[in-house]
Design an enzyme around this catalytic site. Sequence first.
Site, PDB file in Angstrom:
ATOM      1  N   CYS A  88       0.810  -1.222   0.000  1.00  0.00           N
ATOM      2  CA  CYS A  88       0.000   0.000   0.000  1.00  0.00           C
ATOM      3  C   CYS A  88       0.845   1.274   0.000  1.00  0.00           C
ATOM      4  O   CYS A  88       0.612   2.186  -0.799  1.00  0.00           O
ATOM      5  CB  CYS A  88      -0.986  -0.004   1.157  1.00  0.00           C
ATOM      6  SG  CYS A  88      -0.260   0.049   2.805  1.00  0.00           S
ATOM      7  N   HIS A 140      -2.399   0.914   6.936  1.00  0.00           N
ATOM      8  CA  HIS A 140      -2.800   0.842   5.532  1.00  0.00           C
ATOM      9  C   HIS A 140      -3.090   2.248   5.031  1.00  0.00           C
ATOM     10  O   HIS A 140      -3.572   3.102   5.782  1.00  0.00           O
ATOM     11  CB  HIS A 140      -4.036  -0.042   5.375  1.00  0.00           C
ATOM     12  CG  HIS A 140      -4.350  -0.364   3.944  1.00  0.00           C
ATOM     13  ND1 HIS A 140      -3.566  -1.209   3.189  1.00  0.00           N
ATOM     14  CD2 HIS A 140      -5.342   0.066   3.128  1.00  0.00           C
ATOM     15  CE1 HIS A 140      -4.085  -1.296   1.969  1.00  0.00           C
ATOM     16  NE2 HIS A 140      -5.158  -0.521   1.912  1.00  0.00           N
ATOM     17  N   HIS A 152      -5.913   1.698  -3.892  1.00  0.00           N
ATOM     18  CA  HIS A 152      -4.923   1.165  -2.951  1.00  0.00           C
ATOM     19  C   HIS A 152      -4.474  -0.221  -3.387  1.00  0.00           C
ATOM     20  O   HIS A 152      -5.072  -0.840  -4.268  1.00  0.00           O
ATOM     21  CB  HIS A 152      -5.511   1.122  -1.535  1.00  0.00           C
ATOM     22  CG  HIS A 152      -6.692   0.213  -1.389  1.00  0.00           C
ATOM     23  ND1 HIS A 152      -6.757  -0.774  -0.434  1.00  0.00           N
ATOM     24  CD2 HIS A 152      -7.859   0.115  -2.080  1.00  0.00           C
ATOM     25  CE1 HIS A 152      -7.914  -1.423  -0.528  1.00  0.00           C
ATOM     26  NE2 HIS A 152      -8.600  -0.895  -1.520  1.00  0.00           N
TER      27      HIS A 152
END
Length: 185
Positions: A88, A140, A152
């Site tokens: 990510c 994240h 993402h």
Amino acid sequence: MLAGDSADLPMGGSASQLLVGSAFAPDRAMPSAADVNRLIEASRALAEAADEGDAPGGRIQAVLKRAMGLLGTPYRWGGTSPDAGFDCSGLVNYVFRTTLGIELPRVSRDMANNGVKVERSALSAGDLVFFGRRGKRVDHVGIYVGDGRFVHAPSKGRDVTVSRLDTGYWAGRFLQARRVEGLDS
């Protein structure tokens, strides 16, 4: 198990397929319905973000275009390039570095300490959105594209994709958002 930053999990590979540069994975005869739907959804999100008029000097639009161009790239723990795959934060860093020359920290929890904090209700295309999958610790990150969606690299076995911020898995894990300094100039 959802993966995030390379700093969070042990290294693992990805069984997902690379879609960048073509309409479907090169080792498949035809794209799957999921591939087509993901590309359609991403195109809509990009068009909606462009309609919001949030692209001073085209910088935000350039970030979104670059990010959307990476849809289908496989997740790879520690990955920082289209050829190797992305985790990510590797995806977010790559997009901002190669599009605007903006260097961001390598891991999501460090990214979450930079830029201007933005309320969820005030999100604009190009803002970074941060999540905690195991509680209140950031692990994240994605790039907000508008209309409640963000791009993402979600996890091992999955590809770079667009997900909903306001419903489903990610809605309850949202922690904060940040506006990258220099994006709107």
